[in-house]
Write an enzyme that holds these catalytic residues in place. Structure first.
Site, PDB file in Angstrom:
ATOM      1  N   LYS A 173       0.847  -1.195   0.000  1.00 24.55           N
ATOM      2  CA  LYS A 173       0.000   0.000   0.000  1.00 24.55           C
ATOM      3  C   LYS A 173       0.873   1.231   0.000  1.00 24.55           C
ATOM      4  CE  LYS A 173      -1.882   2.012   3.504  1.00 24.55           C
ATOM      5  NZ  LYS A 173      -2.735   2.310   4.668  1.00 24.55           N
TER       6      LYS A 173
HETATM    7  C1  5RP Z   1      -2.694   4.294   8.867  1.00 24.86           C
HETATM    8  C2  5RP Z   1      -3.043   3.452   7.731  1.00 24.86           C
HETATM    9  C3  5RP Z   1      -4.351   3.688   7.065  1.00 24.86           C
HETATM   10  O1  5RP Z   1      -5.023   2.479   7.018  1.00 24.86           O
HETATM   11  C4  5RP Z   1      -4.153   4.194   5.655  1.00 24.86           C
HETATM   12  O2  5RP Z   1      -3.427   5.377   5.654  1.00 24.86           O
HETATM   13  C5  5RP Z   1      -5.468   4.332   4.889  1.00 24.86           C
HETATM   14  O3  5RP Z   1      -6.285   5.268   5.444  1.00 24.86           O
HETATM   15  P1  5RP Z   1      -6.511   6.712   4.796  1.00 24.86           P
HETATM   16  O4  5RP Z   1      -7.238   6.469   3.498  1.00 24.86           O
HETATM   17  O5  5RP Z   1      -7.361   7.430   5.799  1.00 24.86           O
HETATM   18  O6  5RP Z   1      -5.171   7.345   4.560  1.00 24.86           O
HETATM   19  O7  5RP Z   1      -2.317   2.582   7.347  1.00 24.86           O
HETATM   20  O8  5RP Z   1      -1.359   4.094   9.156  1.00 24.86           O
END
Ligand code: 5RP
Length: 271
Positions: A173
């Site tokens: 991610k």
């Molecule tokens: C926090 C995360 C979150 O799950 C990720 O950032 C996704 O959430 P958002 O769309 O609110 O950024 O890993 O560390």
């Protein structure tokens, strides 16, 4: 790849189209009661039916999700820091593989902080987790988090994603950025994007559309869904872009304009 890993991954990234919508509600693990996630049960319940998987910690899973739910769980297993602490990158593995198995996790999620003070520790955490996951057929999602002084550009994000994949992560991610296709090209495993801070709805839908166009395998989105005044419409619209190839305008027409929103609300949306 091991059958168990492939099978669990297919619950997160749909094998039909190679795409997935992951709903992220793990923010409290270092941010505490984040706005509109103060009561996770209330936030999660109406959205669950539109998500392919749910990303959260064991504490919120146990207390806020019905154990009869069949939503695939992406279990955040890294943490141990807070927004008030010394350094957010100083994470450790917080949840054992046995616990993840007991909780029937479909995937394990852990953050890496490339270029930060604790880079080595977080990359070593990832390697250990992949070794454990491989033993039991559970895939690992590496979350590429950004250190304070790091630019969120394609060069840096490509570096982080590639390292995560080289260490064995099965999904990565990251953030959407200019030249995002370079990030995807350099990463041999599926890349999904975080939404980041709350944007006007239309901008968040553009972000989703552009990421998919540039090769993302889906989203792991939180704040841009549940901090919206229209979270259900928002997740439906995101889903329609990821899975059905709708344009931003088509998704707005399908999920917002048909809902008779007040004109001032539409104004916010169309900003
Ligand atoms: C926090 C995360 C979150 O799950 C990720 O950032 C996704 O959430 P958002 O769309 O609110 O950024 O890993 O560390």
């Amino acid at each position: 790849m091991d059958w168990g890993i492939k099978n669990r991954l297919s619950r997160i990234i749909n094998q039909r189209n190679g795409k997935g919508v992951m709903l992220a509600v793990d923010h409290g693990y270092f941010l505490g009661p984040t706005e509109r996630l103060e009561d996770p049960k209330k936030t999660i319940k109406p959205l669950l039916q539109y998500a392919d998987s749910l990303m959260l910690t064991r504490g919120v899973l146990r207390t806020c999700v019905d154990s009869e739910s069949n939503i695939p769980i992406v279990l955040r297993v890294s943490g141990g820091t807070s927004i008030l602490g010394e350094d957010l990158s100083k994470e450790t593995i917080t949840t054992s593989i046995e616990e993840a198995i007991r909780l029937n996790a479909s995937c394990l999620a852990l953050s890496i902080f490339v270029g930060s003070k604790y880079e080595h520790q977080t990359l070593s955490n990832l390697s250990k987790l992949v070794n454990e996951g491989e033993k039991y057929g559970i895939p690992v999602l590496a979350v590429t988090a950004v250190g304070k002084e790091m630019a969120r550009d394609a060069r840096y994000l490509a570096l982080s994603c590639r390292i995560a994949a080289e260490l064995g992560a099965h999904v990565v991610k990251t953030y959407y950025c200019e030249n995002f296709e370079k990030v995807v090209e350099g990463c041999p495993v599926p890349v999904i994007i975080a939404g980041g801070k709350k944007l006007p709805e239309k901008d968040a839908l553009h972000l989703t559309f552009n990421a998919i166009k540039d090769g993302a395998s889906g989203v792991d989105m939180g704040r841009n869904i549940w901090q919206s005044d229209h979270p259900i419409e928002m997740i439906q619209a995101v889903r329609s872009i990821v899975h059905d190839g709708l344009s931003v305008q088509e998704s707005i027409e399908s999920f917002f304009l048909k809902k008779n929103l007040q004109s001032n609300e539409l104004e916010t949306l169309n900003r």
